[in-house]
Design an enzyme around this catalytic site. Structure first.
Site, short mmCIF file in Angstrom:
data_model
loop_
_atom_site.label_atom_id
_atom_site.label_comp_id
_atom_site.label_asym_id
_atom_site.label_seq_id
_atom_site.Cartn_x
_atom_site.Cartn_y
_atom_site.Cartn_z
N THR A 120 8.28 -30.17 10.19
CA THR A 120 9.33 -31.19 10.11
C THR A 120 9.15 -32.01 8.84
O THR A 120 10.09 -32.23 8.06
CB THR A 120 9.29 -32.10 11.36
OG1 THR A 120 9.49 -31.25 12.49
CG2 THR A 120 10.34 -33.17 11.32
N LYS B 15 18.25 -29.86 24.41
CA LYS B 15 17.17 -30.85 24.40
C LYS B 15 16.70 -31.04 25.83
O LYS B 15 17.44 -30.77 26.78
CB LYS B 15 17.68 -32.19 23.83
CG LYS B 15 16.58 -33.04 23.26
CD LYS B 15 16.15 -32.59 21.89
CE LYS B 15 14.97 -33.40 21.36
NZ LYS B 15 14.67 -33.05 19.95
N LYS C 153 18.41 -24.25 21.46
CA LYS C 153 17.07 -24.58 20.97
C LYS C 153 16.95 -26.08 20.89
O LYS C 153 17.86 -26.76 20.41
CB LYS C 153 16.94 -23.96 19.56
CG LYS C 153 15.58 -24.05 18.95
CD LYS C 153 14.75 -22.83 19.31
CE LYS C 153 13.30 -23.01 18.96
NZ LYS C 153 12.57 -23.87 19.91
P1 NAD Z 1 5.24 -38.56 17.72
O1 NAD Z 1 5.19 -38.90 19.13
O2 NAD Z 1 4.21 -37.65 17.15
O3 NAD Z 1 5.21 -39.90 16.86
C1 NAD Z 1 6.05 -40.97 17.06
C2 NAD Z 1 5.47 -42.12 16.24
O4 NAD Z 1 6.38 -43.22 16.27
C3 NAD Z 1 4.14 -42.65 16.76
O5 NAD Z 1 3.29 -42.95 15.68
C4 NAD Z 1 4.54 -43.95 17.47
O6 NAD Z 1 3.49 -44.89 17.49
C5 NAD Z 1 5.65 -44.39 16.57
N1 NAD Z 1 6.55 -45.36 17.15
C6 NAD Z 1 7.08 -45.39 18.40
N2 NAD Z 1 7.87 -46.48 18.53
C7 NAD Z 1 7.83 -47.12 17.33
C8 NAD Z 1 8.43 -48.30 16.83
N3 NAD Z 1 9.24 -49.05 17.58
N4 NAD Z 1 8.17 -48.64 15.55
C9 NAD Z 1 7.35 -47.91 14.78
N5 NAD Z 1 6.74 -46.80 15.19
C10 NAD Z 1 6.99 -46.42 16.45
O7 NAD Z 1 6.72 -38.02 17.45
P2 NAD Z 1 7.23 -37.12 16.26
O8 NAD Z 1 7.18 -35.72 16.71
O9 NAD Z 1 6.57 -37.55 15.01
O10 NAD Z 1 8.77 -37.53 16.24
C11 NAD Z 1 9.23 -38.69 15.55
C12 NAD Z 1 10.73 -38.57 15.34
O11 NAD Z 1 10.96 -37.36 14.60
C13 NAD Z 1 11.56 -38.44 16.62
O12 NAD Z 1 12.81 -39.06 16.42
C14 NAD Z 1 11.76 -36.97 16.77
O13 NAD Z 1 12.90 -36.65 17.52
C15 NAD Z 1 11.90 -36.58 15.32
N6 NAD Z 1 11.63 -35.16 15.09
C16 NAD Z 1 10.41 -34.61 15.33
C17 NAD Z 1 10.22 -33.26 15.12
C18 NAD Z 1 8.89 -32.60 15.29
O14 NAD Z 1 8.80 -31.39 15.02
N7 NAD Z 1 7.85 -33.31 15.65
C19 NAD Z 1 11.29 -32.46 14.67
C20 NAD Z 1 12.52 -33.05 14.43
C21 NAD Z 1 12.68 -34.42 14.66
#
Ligand code: NAD
Length: 433
Positions: free
Chosen positions: A188, A104, A68
């Protein structure tokens, strides 16, 4: 992206191995991904030209169940990054005791440069390329950075077209109308919120006296900022890829969210218009946000944000990793020496995969739960596993990160040993309880 991300991720494992007694076979097994796939995806662009994109899918380990993990669309996506994220997913699923292994996927691209139709053709093309590698009993993709329910819906639809069977359980994070789970969109952040609440109550800290900075304002970051602010925490800074805003007396998160959504521009979080009037704020850089003097720092953007270069400037007391791998292992050791408590990604952001698991269960049973049921089951899982990891950390005097790996390794070790170990075959010792 550093090409040593995987080597760095593996160091977490080495540290935890000192505290577990699992078979050598299990350790050997966990050093390598089970299967890795690199594909080229041809896409007809809107102007008639043909563009070839590079895509990846890694199934790291499936001893505890089908693998997953999310699919990321980002310019930095590489096999090294995807493999590292698949490795983390293996431990995350074990931490939460989900019947899954880790995987992944990703495509190297700037998603903002594609039209919606190009994005759809690319997403369907990705599934065409990896269809034999995934399946509801093999490997189940989900959303990650810059992928959303619409994209998951296209992927599920494409898989169903290929297999000639409606197969909602092949992908999670889908729109509700085609088999998504209520609560998946906020899972999350909701899971992270349950962890933060649990830890804050253990250390007897009340929300109004607790300041928070959140890096990243996407699926995870914007929702955690909102949940914390609604619970009374003082969220003083948030950022996106373009920069950050800071207000000492706390930001008005719902207004910033609404403004960002309505303008749909990445720069909207700067409050260029009406939101500016709601709370006085200053614009700061992302680097400044990370080094603010706050109680809680929540990295919720990308990996490698706290490194050797800036770790000594970090002033937060507690760091909750909502992003995957935001702290390098060198920086992690320095934070530990400095007495800054880090709550690891494989626990803190596991709410997403947990509700993905709930979605998969609902798809397979054809029976759907209410939002209250989803959130109540999520809370139960997050609190239970946080308490267990907290107990391990206290008992062995180790960090929460190492304790989370110990917790996961015990479960993984037991599952790998259940298939037989060297002791079992050569020395006649039965190691399966
Ligand atoms: P997303 O694409 O919705 O959001 C990412 C955010 O980070 C955006 O607001 C973007 O502008 C910002 N960003 C990118 N580069 C940046 C920087 N250098 N400085 C500050 N902000 C920056 O992604 P997401 O789903 O919110 O995921 C964010 C993190 O959470 C990732 O590491 C992802 O692996 C992790 N994550 C997400 C989920 C999920 O269900 N969405 C689950 C587990 C982990």
């Amino acid at each position: 992206m550093s090409d040593t991300l995987f080597a760095d991720a593996s160091k977490r494992l080495e540290k935890a191995l000192k505290y577990v007694s699992i078979s050598e076979d299990a350790i050997e097994h966990l050093k390598f991904p089970k299967a890795s796939l690199a594909v080229s995806i041809p896409v007809r662009m809107d102007d008639g030209s043909l563009k070839i994109f590079q895509g990846y899918r890694v199934r790291y380990d499936d001893t505890r169940g089908p693998t997953k993990g999310g699919v990321r669309y980002h310019p930095n996506v590489s096999m090294d990054e995807v493999q590292s994220l698949a490795f983390w997913m293996t431990f995350k699923c074990a931490v939460l005791n989900l019947p899954f292994g880790g995987a992944k996927g990703g495509i190297t691209l700037n998603p903002k440069a594609l039209s919606r139709m190009e994005l759809e053709r690319l997403s369907r093309g990705y599934v065409n390329a990896i269809a034999d590698f995934i399946g509801p009993d093999i490997d189940i993709p989900a959303p990650d950075v810059y992928t959303n329910p619409m994209i998951m819906g296209w992927m599920m639809d494409q898989y169903s077209i290929i297999t000639r069977k409606v197969t909602p359980g092949v992908v999670t994070g889908k729109p509700i109308s085609i088999g998504g789970s209520l609560g998946r969109d906020t899972a999350t952040a909701m899971g992270a919120f349950f962890v933060i609440e649990n830890i804050m109550s253990k250390i007897d800290r009340s929300p109004p006296e607790t300041t928070v900075a959140v890096q990243g304002f996407g699926n995870a970051g914007a929702v955690i900022a909102d949940l914390l602010s609604k619970a009374g925490y003082k969220v003083v800074a948030v950022s996106d890829s373009q920069g950050a805003v800071y207000a000492k007396k706390g930001l008005d998160i719902p207004s910033i969210r609404q403004y960002k959504l309505s303008s749909r521009g990445m720069k909207a979080v700067y409050c260029e218009d009406t939101v500016c009037n709601i709370v006085e704020h200053e614009s700061i850089s992302n680097e400044e946000l990370l080094t603010l003097d706050v109680d809680i720092l929540v990295p919720a953007a990308l990996e490698n944000q706290i490194t050797e270069a800036n770790v000594n400037n970090i002033k937060a007391r507690y760091i909750f990793e909502v992003a995957n791998g935001p702290i390098t292992s060198v920086a992690d050791a320095i934070l530990e020496q400095r007495g800054i408590s880090v709550f690891p990604d494989i626990l803190v952001n596991a709410g997403g995969v947990t509700v993905s698991y709930f979605e998969w269960v609902q798809n397979r049973s054809g029976f759907y739960w209410t939002l209250e049921e989803v959130n109540q089951r999520l809370r139960q899982k997050m609190v239970e596993e946080t308490n267990q990891i907290w107990g391990i950390a206290q008992e062995l005097s180790i960090s929460m990160r190492t304790a989370a790996y110990v917790h996961a390794l015990n479960r993984l070790g037991e599952a790998i040993s259940a298939k037989g170990t060297r002791d079992y075959y050569v020395n006649g010792k039965v190691s399966v309880p």
